[in-house]
Motif scaffolding. Structure first.
Motif, PDB file in Angstrom:
ATOM      1  N   ASP A   9    -113.652 110.171 107.813  1.00  0.00           N
ATOM      2  CA  ASP A   9    -114.408 110.798 108.897  1.00  0.00           C
ATOM      3  C   ASP A   9    -115.566 109.868 109.239  1.00  0.00           C
ATOM      4  O   ASP A   9    -116.321 109.450 108.367  1.00  0.00           O
ATOM      5  N   ARG A  10    -115.692 109.541 110.522  1.00  0.00           N
ATOM      6  CA  ARG A  10    -116.737 108.617 110.962  1.00  0.00           C
ATOM      7  C   ARG A  10    -117.738 109.349 111.858  1.00  0.00           C
ATOM      8  O   ARG A  10    -117.343 110.145 112.708  1.00  0.00           O
ATOM      9  N   PHE A  11    -119.016 109.053 111.659  1.00  0.00           N
ATOM     10  CA  PHE A  11    -120.083 109.649 112.451  1.00  0.00           C
ATOM     11  C   PHE A  11    -121.028 108.554 112.927  1.00  0.00           C
ATOM     12  O   PHE A  11    -121.315 107.613 112.184  1.00  0.00           O
ATOM     13  N   ALA A  12    -121.506 108.677 114.144  1.00  0.00           N
ATOM     14  CA  ALA A  12    -122.519 107.748 114.655  1.00  0.00           C
ATOM     15  C   ALA A  12    -123.893 108.320 114.326  1.00  0.00           C
ATOM     16  O   ALA A  12    -124.272 109.384 114.837  1.00  0.00           O
ATOM     17  N   LEU A  13    -124.626 107.661 113.425  1.00  0.00           N
ATOM     18  CA  LEU A  13    -125.982 108.118 113.093  1.00  0.00           C
ATOM     19  C   LEU A  13    -126.965 107.765 114.188  1.00  0.00           C
ATOM     20  O   LEU A  13    -127.956 108.467 114.406  1.00  0.00           O
ATOM     21  N   THR A  14    -126.757 106.641 114.832  1.00  0.00           N
ATOM     22  CA  THR A  14    -127.596 106.240 115.956  1.00  0.00           C
ATOM     23  C   THR A  14    -126.677 105.924 117.134  1.00  0.00           C
ATOM     24  O   THR A  14    -125.498 105.619 116.957  1.00  0.00           O
ATOM     25  N   GLU A  15    -127.218 105.987 118.331  1.00  0.00           N
ATOM     26  CA  GLU A  15    -126.422 105.761 119.537  1.00  0.00           C
ATOM     27  C   GLU A  15    -127.138 104.781 120.448  1.00  0.00           C
ATOM     28  O   GLU A  15    -128.359 104.888 120.640  1.00  0.00           O
ATOM     29  N   PRO A  16    -126.420 103.828 121.051  1.00  0.00           N
ATOM     30  CA  PRO A  16    -127.036 103.006 122.096  1.00  0.00           C
ATOM     31  C   PRO A  16    -127.307 103.867 123.322  1.00  0.00           C
ATOM     32  O   PRO A  16    -126.678 104.919 123.506  1.00  0.00           O
ATOM     33  N   PRO A  17    -128.254 103.472 124.183  1.00  0.00           N
ATOM     34  CA  PRO A  17    -128.543 104.271 125.375  1.00  0.00           C
ATOM     35  C   PRO A  17    -127.334 104.321 126.298  1.00  0.00           C
ATOM     36  O   PRO A  17    -126.549 103.382 126.375  1.00  0.00           O
ATOM     37  N   SER A  18    -127.181 105.456 126.965  1.00  0.00           N
ATOM     38  CA  SER A  18    -126.082 105.588 127.918  1.00  0.00           C
ATOM     39  C   SER A  18    -126.359 104.748 129.156  1.00  0.00           C
ATOM     40  O   SER A  18    -127.508 104.401 129.458  1.00  0.00           O
ATOM     41  N   PHE A  19    -125.293 104.418 129.885  1.00  0.00           N
ATOM     42  CA  PHE A  19    -125.425 103.565 131.069  1.00  0.00           C
ATOM     43  C   PHE A  19    -126.165 104.310 132.182  1.00  0.00           C
ATOM     44  O   PHE A  19    -125.870 105.453 132.495  1.00  0.00           O
ATOM     45  N   THR A  20    -127.152 103.649 132.743  1.00  0.00           N
ATOM     46  CA  THR A  20    -127.879 104.178 133.903  1.00  0.00           C
ATOM     47  C   THR A  20    -128.109 103.043 134.882  1.00  0.00           C
ATOM     48  O   THR A  20    -127.905 101.870 134.563  1.00  0.00           O
ATOM     49  N   LEU A  21    -128.532 103.383 136.078  1.00  0.00           N
ATOM     50  CA  LEU A  21    -128.812 102.351 137.078  1.00  0.00           C
ATOM     51  C   LEU A  21    -129.979 101.478 136.645  1.00  0.00           C
ATOM     52  O   LEU A  21    -130.049 100.296 136.976  1.00  0.00           O
ATOM     53  N   VAL A  22    -130.915 102.068 135.905  1.00  0.00           N
ATOM     54  CA  VAL A  22    -132.029 101.306 135.340  1.00  0.00           C
ATOM     55  C   VAL A  22    -131.765 101.135 133.850  1.00  0.00           C
ATOM     56  O   VAL A  22    -131.802 102.097 133.098  1.00  0.00           O
ATOM     57  N   PRO A  23    -131.430  99.916 133.406  1.00  0.00           N
ATOM     58  CA  PRO A  23    -131.083  99.718 131.997  1.00  0.00           C
ATOM     59  C   PRO A  23    -132.201 100.171 131.065  1.00  0.00           C
ATOM     60  O   PRO A  23    -133.385  99.903 131.312  1.00  0.00           O
ATOM     61  N   SER A  24    -131.821 100.890 130.028  1.00  0.00           N
ATOM     62  CA  SER A  24    -132.780 101.358 129.039  1.00  0.00           C
ATOM     63  C   SER A  24    -132.780 100.414 127.846  1.00  0.00           C
ATOM     64  O   SER A  24    -131.736  99.867 127.480  1.00  0.00           O
ATOM     65  N   PRO A  25    -133.935 100.218 127.231  1.00  0.00           N
ATOM     66  CA  PRO A  25    -133.950  99.396 126.017  1.00  0.00           C
ATOM     67  C   PRO A  25    -133.190 100.108 124.905  1.00  0.00           C
ATOM     68  O   PRO A  25    -133.114 101.342 124.868  1.00  0.00           O
ATOM     69  N   GLN A  26    -132.610  99.347 124.016  1.00  0.00           N
ATOM     70  CA  GLN A  26    -131.887  99.947 122.908  1.00  0.00           C
ATOM     71  C   GLN A  26    -132.412  99.409 121.591  1.00  0.00           C
ATOM     72  O   GLN A  26    -133.017  98.341 121.529  1.00  0.00           O
ATOM     73  N   VAL A  32    -135.303  97.652 115.758  1.00  0.00           N
ATOM     74  CA  VAL A  32    -135.991  96.719 116.644  1.00  0.00           C
ATOM     75  C   VAL A  32    -135.524  97.010 118.067  1.00  0.00           C
ATOM     76  O   VAL A  32    -134.322  96.941 118.353  1.00  0.00           O
ATOM     77  N   THR A  33    -136.455  97.353 118.938  1.00  0.00           N
ATOM     78  CA  THR A  33    -136.114  97.634 120.323  1.00  0.00           C
ATOM     79  C   THR A  33    -135.952  96.328 121.091  1.00  0.00           C
ATOM     80  O   THR A  33    -136.821  95.463 121.053  1.00  0.00           O
ATOM     81  N   THR A  34    -134.810  96.187 121.757  1.00  0.00           N
ATOM     82  CA  THR A  34    -134.512  94.961 122.501  1.00  0.00           C
ATOM     83  C   THR A  34    -134.532  95.240 123.997  1.00  0.00           C
ATOM     84  O   THR A  34    -133.994  96.242 124.470  1.00  0.00           O
ATOM     85  N   ARG A  35    -135.146  94.325 124.737  1.00  0.00           N
ATOM     86  CA  ARG A  35    -135.201  94.413 126.191  1.00  0.00           C
ATOM     87  C   ARG A  35    -134.839  93.044 126.759  1.00  0.00           C
ATOM     88  O   ARG A  35    -135.588  92.088 126.585  1.00  0.00           O
ATOM     89  N   ASP A  36    -133.696  92.944 127.382  1.00  0.00           N
ATOM     90  CA  ASP A  36    -133.236  91.686 127.957  1.00  0.00           C
ATOM     91  C   ASP A  36    -133.324  90.578 126.898  1.00  0.00           C
ATOM     92  O   ASP A  36    -132.652  90.634 125.890  1.00  0.00           O
ATOM     93  N   ASP A  37    -134.188  89.579 127.125  1.00  0.00           N
ATOM     94  CA  ASP A  37    -134.265  88.440 126.217  1.00  0.00           C
ATOM     95  C   ASP A  37    -135.404  88.539 125.207  1.00  0.00           C
ATOM     96  O   ASP A  37    -135.713  87.575 124.516  1.00  0.00           O
ATOM     97  N   GLU A  38    -136.066  89.677 125.139  1.00  0.00           N
ATOM     98  CA  GLU A  38    -137.172  89.811 124.192  1.00  0.00           C
ATOM     99  C   GLU A  38    -137.006  91.051 123.341  1.00  0.00           C
ATOM    100  O   GLU A  38    -136.297  91.996 123.717  1.00  0.00           O
ATOM    101  N   SER A  39    -137.649  91.035 122.193  1.00  0.00           N
ATOM    102  CA  SER A  39    -137.566  92.152 121.266  1.00  0.00           C
ATOM    103  C   SER A  39    -138.950  92.710 121.002  1.00  0.00           C
ATOM    104  O   SER A  39    -139.946  91.975 120.988  1.00  0.00           O
ATOM    105  N   GLY A  40    -138.991  94.004 120.809  1.00  0.00           N
ATOM    106  CA  GLY A  40    -140.243  94.650 120.460  1.00  0.00           C
ATOM    107  C   GLY A  40    -140.495  94.551 118.966  1.00  0.00           C
ATOM    108  O   GLY A  40    -139.720  93.933 118.229  1.00  0.00           O
ATOM    109  N   PRO A  41    -141.565  95.165 118.485  1.00  0.00           N
ATOM    110  CA  PRO A  41    -141.869  95.115 117.057  1.00  0.00           C
ATOM    111  C   PRO A  41    -140.843  95.911 116.257  1.00  0.00           C
ATOM    112  O   PRO A  41    -140.245  96.877 116.736  1.00  0.00           O
ATOM    113  N   ALA A  42    -140.620  95.484 115.012  1.00  0.00           N
ATOM    114  CA  ALA A  42    -139.754  96.232 114.107  1.00  0.00           C
ATOM    115  C   ALA A  42    -140.441  97.526 113.694  1.00  0.00           C
ATOM    116  O   ALA A  42    -141.676  97.607 113.610  1.00  0.00           O
ATOM    117  N   ARG A  43    -139.642  98.545 113.440  1.00  0.00           N
ATOM    118  CA  ARG A  43    -140.149  99.835 112.972  1.00  0.00           C
ATOM    119  C   ARG A  43    -139.365 100.266 111.741  1.00  0.00           C
ATOM    120  O   ARG A  43    -138.184  99.931 111.606  1.00  0.00           O
TER     121      ARG A  43
END
Length: 392
Positions: free
Chosen positions: A23-40, A60-71
């Motif tokens: 049995d497989r479960f997704a503990l985390t999910e990437p953002p769903s597709f929208t017209l305005v890309p969401s960071p994942q 680590v939140t990623t936005r295009d070519d840059e990454s935010g701080p680790a949490r």
């Protein structure tokens, strides 16, 4: 069987049940597709809480070519609850270790060329209390969680000397400096009510000792080069060494029983080269990772505790994440186990190997292999970069 792994999508996935029909479960999910890309969030280094009810990991939140701080984030295994414990600006996340009570986490990060060890507590979310810095930097909580033993280099870079210090990162007790200079080893380990570490003996030799915080020592083994120690069941420890130092293969495995007053000579159960090993929790065997030079790949073997007989479990090319685990296995074995707590399964992550090269035509896989049915084939339970079982 319970297993968490980092998928090729950099999300966390949970596997339960029998590997043949999991049995497989997704503990985390990437953002769903929208017209305005969401960071994942990209996730790494998941580790199970001592009670098996929570998983801690870096995000680590990623936005295009840059990454935010680790949490540092924890989530319940049912995926319902998620808590951010701390943000780590300007730090590269390396390693997490739970406090034995599950109330705190040790956090190892890299800032520029330096390593930093901090502690975050469930009652003080957002606050990272610095414990140590330096290169190298290895550590482990005492079994009661009252202290953390830290093996670290000089943070100022003024000397080549390392030190072992015993600290109270959750209280205000004074530091205790271990009175002897450490030898060439990585993480202190705990077994049989004692700490096991290596001290410098001269001429490139290290003496492995059983000791306490007051500095009382009992010698248990002598080895040249880099020493690695892993605690096993019934107050036993397994020791290996690499005469060529860091980066060279280890050679052989010795076992010492710390549960007796008069220590016998170490029992050597294997003489072969190895990159890393881990105990099977019931003490019946070791799982050994060995570089297969002719096949240009990694081999996984079961080494019988009583006879030293080797059984091949599979071969593969490790992912970058798993290779990091293998390189620092003596730090990772208890916090990120590759063998299930019931001693039935071993896991690894990588690419199929054959004809002297890795098959990179498909994403890396998470394999699970029976340690009971030694004629069974490895089973693919997902596509991913790293997987780990609970510790209990």
């Amino acid at each position: 069987m319970n297993l968490v792994y980092v998928g090729t999508d950099r999300q966390l996935h949970l596997v339960r049940g029998q590997p043949e029909a999991p049995d497989r479960f997704a503990l985390t999910e990437p953002p769903s597709f929208t017209l305005v890309p969401s960071p994942q969030d990209a996730w790494c280094w998941p580790t199970w809480s001592p009670d098996g009810q929570w998983i801690a990991a870096f995000a680590v939140t990623t936005r295009d070519d840059e990454s935010g701080p680790a949490r540092v984030v924890t989530m319940s295994v049912d995926g319902v609850r998620q808590t951010e414990w701390a943000e780590l600006p300007d730090s590269a996340p390396l390693y997490l270790q739970w406090h034995p009570s599950g109330s705190a986490l040790c956090v190892l990060t890299q800032v520029d060329e330096d390593l930093h060890l901090g502690v975050v507590h469930a009652d003080k979310l957002g606050l990272v209390r610095e414990v140590a810095q330096g290169v190298p930097l290895f550590f482990n909580w005492t079994p009661d969680g009252a202290r953390v033993w830290v093996h670290h280099g000089d943070p100022e870079g003024k000397t080549r000397e390392s030190a072992v210090v015993i600290r109270d990162p959750l209280g205000d007790d004074e530091d205790r400096l271990y009175p002897r200079t450490p030898g060439s080893f990585c993480a202190p380990v705990f077994s049989g009510g004692s700490t096991v570490l290596a001290i410098r003996a001269g001429d490139g030799l290290s003496t492995v000792v059983r000791c306490d915080a007051a500095g009382h020592e009992l010698e248990i083994a002598h080895h040249p080069g880099l020493v690695a120690v892993a605690a096993g069941p019934q107050n036993q420890v397994a020791i290996t060494s690499a005469t060529g130092g860091e980066g060279s293969p280890y050679s052989g495995i010795e076992i010492v029983d710390l549960g007796v007053d008069d220590l016998a000579e170490p029992e050597r159960i294997n003489d072969g080269p190895l990159l890393a090993f881990t105990w099977v929790p019931d003490g019946s065997a070791m799982v050994v990772f060995r570089v297969d030079a002719p096949g240009n790949c990694m081999s996984v073997l079961r080494v019988d505790r009583a006879t030293g007989a080797e059984v091949s479990l599979g071969s593969f090319w490790p992912t970058r994440d798993l290779f990091f685990w293998l390189h620092f296995f003596d730090q990772f074995v208890q916090s990120h186990p590759l063998v299930s707590p019931d001693s039935r399964w071993v896991t690894w992550a990588g690419y199929p190997a054959g004809d002297g090269q890795a098959d990179l035509s498909a994403p890396p896989r998470i394999w699970v292999r029976s340690l009971v049915d030694l004629d069974a084939a490895p089973i693919v339970v997902g596509r991913g970069l790293f997987a780990t079982f609970p510790s209990a």
